[in-house]
Design a protein around this motif. Structure first.
Motif, PDB file in Angstrom:
ATOM      1  N   VAL A  84     -26.728 -61.461  25.617  1.00 22.10           N
ATOM      2  CA  VAL A  84     -26.061 -60.631  24.539  1.00 22.10           C
ATOM      3  C   VAL A  84     -25.924 -59.239  25.222  1.00 22.10           C
ATOM      4  N   ILE A  86     -25.000 -55.423  24.262  1.00 19.81           N
ATOM      5  CA  ILE A  86     -24.465 -54.595  23.322  1.00 19.81           C
ATOM      6  C   ILE A  86     -23.614 -53.241  23.843  1.00 19.81           C
ATOM      7  N   GLU A  88     -22.447 -49.591  22.802  1.00 13.54           N
ATOM      8  CA  GLU A  88     -22.410 -48.507  21.648  1.00 13.54           C
ATOM      9  C   GLU A  88     -22.199 -47.204  22.153  1.00 13.54           C
ATOM     10  N   TYR A 132     -21.901 -61.623  12.393  1.00  9.61           N
ATOM     11  CA  TYR A 132     -22.146 -61.386  14.111  1.00  9.61           C
ATOM     12  C   TYR A 132     -22.938 -62.863  14.429  1.00  9.61           C
ATOM     13  N   HIS A 135     -20.811 -65.296  16.746  1.00  9.28           N
ATOM     14  CA  HIS A 135     -20.438 -64.868  18.040  1.00  9.28           C
ATOM     15  C   HIS A 135     -21.622 -64.912  19.122  1.00  9.28           C
ATOM     16  N   PHE A 145     -20.583 -57.297  23.329  1.00  8.47           N
ATOM     17  CA  PHE A 145     -20.261 -56.938  22.006  1.00  8.47           C
ATOM     18  C   PHE A 145     -19.780 -55.336  22.115  1.00  8.47           C
ATOM     19  N   ARG A 147     -19.018 -52.626  20.360  1.00 12.42           N
ATOM     20  CA  ARG A 147     -19.667 -52.263  19.134  1.00 12.42           C
ATOM     21  C   ARG A 147     -20.203 -53.484  18.325  1.00 12.42           C
ATOM     22  N   SER A 148     -21.217 -53.523  17.469  1.00 15.06           N
ATOM     23  CA  SER A 148     -22.155 -54.550  17.029  1.00 15.06           C
ATOM     24  C   SER A 148     -22.441 -54.386  15.605  1.00 15.06           C
ATOM     25  N   TRP A 149     -23.619 -54.795  15.418  1.00  9.49           N
ATOM     26  CA  TRP A 149     -24.295 -54.863  14.074  1.00  9.49           C
ATOM     27  C   TRP A 149     -24.919 -53.203  13.987  1.00  9.49           C
ATOM     28  N   TYR A 150     -24.765 -52.518  14.873  1.00 14.35           N
ATOM     29  CA  TYR A 150     -25.265 -51.374  14.638  1.00 14.35           C
ATOM     30  C   TYR A 150     -24.044 -50.270  14.296  1.00 14.35           C
ATOM     31  N   GLU A 178     -33.567 -59.213  15.865  1.00 14.61           N
ATOM     32  CA  GLU A 178     -33.443 -59.111  17.353  1.00 14.61           C
ATOM     33  C   GLU A 178     -34.865 -59.787  18.110  1.00 14.61           C
ATOM     34  N   LYS A 190     -29.075 -53.465  25.353  1.00 17.27           N
ATOM     35  CA  LYS A 190     -28.323 -52.583  24.501  1.00 17.27           C
ATOM     36  C   LYS A 190     -27.940 -51.309  25.152  1.00 17.27           C
TER      37      LYS A 190
END
Length: 308
Positions: A84, A86, A88, A132, A135, A145, A147-150, A178, A190
């Protein structure tokens, strides 16, 4: 029956080589078209020798790194690794451009992009991370991602789309969420793409004046510009409270888009213990011909007009 080709073997090999080179150049043109779309070659310094040289170096390194990404993809498939990544950052920070360059040469069945819209009414009543989870990658997949759960730590906090209690619960839950993913074998990277106040203003102005990019501007983007300082505080809190050994944050200096893409890809590759996977030699089987085969003509009404 197939008609014999009058050309010699040498001529046929030369033609195949020419077609191979054309296809290769055509594939690289995709990246060149992206750069033209970015309007980077416009302006008084767009065609200086220094710029041309830097541009050549950028493409040379980008294509090399993309070759390594293909090796990474093969390794992920062969080992069943789950990755994964991420992305941001502020609006117009260059996340999408980096994602495009990462996925450009990869199999979309192996490397997927998740860019979720705002939650609908039903999703707002679910466990925050629930939408989320579907995915997340299976074995042999990587998911990027955009943008993500953040979102909860950023836009939702700044725009008051969540309560203080929901915000605090997010920071209580996200490290455990996580850690749980890491324990199950999912690797999490990330990245925060960092740009300056002045650079974001320039990029927003470019989008306003470029008809091909105006779709990238939303009322939320414009409001985020006004709330620059609130986003800065939210970002600082996010990095402080969710930087854990199992899923650390990495900051990409993104004022220079090209350097940011190369640095991000290089770093991503360095974080995964991949190696080149040996593949069996592929041989194209001979075409089979049958005496009774007759190809039917396509009706002219079905042919796309050759305007170009």
């Amino acid at each position: 029956m197939k008609e014999p080709d009058p050309r010699t073997d040498t001529e046929l090999m030369a033609e195949r080589q020419r077609r191979f080179e054309e296809d290769l150049i055509d594939a690289y043109d995709e990246e060149l078209e992206m750069e033209v779309d970015d309007r980077i070659i416009d302006g008084p310094t767009g065609f200086t020798p220094e710029y041309r040289d830097a541009r050549k170096q950028y493409f040379r390194e980008l294509f090399r790194l993309q070759g390594e990404l293909v090796k990474l993809q093969d390794w992920i498939v062969a080992t069943g690794h789950r990755l994964v990544v991420i992305f941001e950052g502020r609006d117009a920070a260059g996340k999408g451009g980096a994602i495009k360059r990462i996925t450009q040469r990869l199999n979309p069945r192996v490397c997927r992009v998740a860019a979720l819209p705002a939650p609908n009414n039903r999703e707002r009543t679910q466990w925050y991370f629930q939408r989320y989870v579907s995915h997340l990658p299976a074995g042999g997949e990587m998911v990027l991602f955009d943008r993500s759960w953040y979102n909860r730590a950023g836009v939702e906090r700044v725009m008051n789309f969540c309560t203080d209690d929901e915000y605090e619960e997010f920071f209580r839950s996200v490290p455990e969420f996580e850690k749980m993913l890491a324990r199950s074998g999912v690797q999490i990277l990330k990245y925060w793409f960092s740009i300056t106040d002045e650079e974001q203003e320039i990029r927003f102005q470019n989008r306003i004046h470029d008809p091909l990019k105006q779709w990238k501007l939303s009322p939320m983007d414009l409001e985020s510009r006004r709330r620059w300082e609130a986003y800065t505080l939210a970002k600082e809190v996010m990095l402080q409270r969710s930087h854990i050994p199992e899923a650390p944050w990495w900051v990409v200096q993104a004022v220079d888009k090209k350097r940011a893409r190369l640095n991000c890809i290089h770093h991503l590759l360095s974080q995964v213990p991949y190696h080149e996977i040996e593949h069996p030699l592929v041989e194209l089987p001979p075409r089979v011909y049958h005496e009774d085969y007759s190809r039917q003509p396509v009706p002219q009404a079905m042919i796309v007009p050759e305007v170009y």
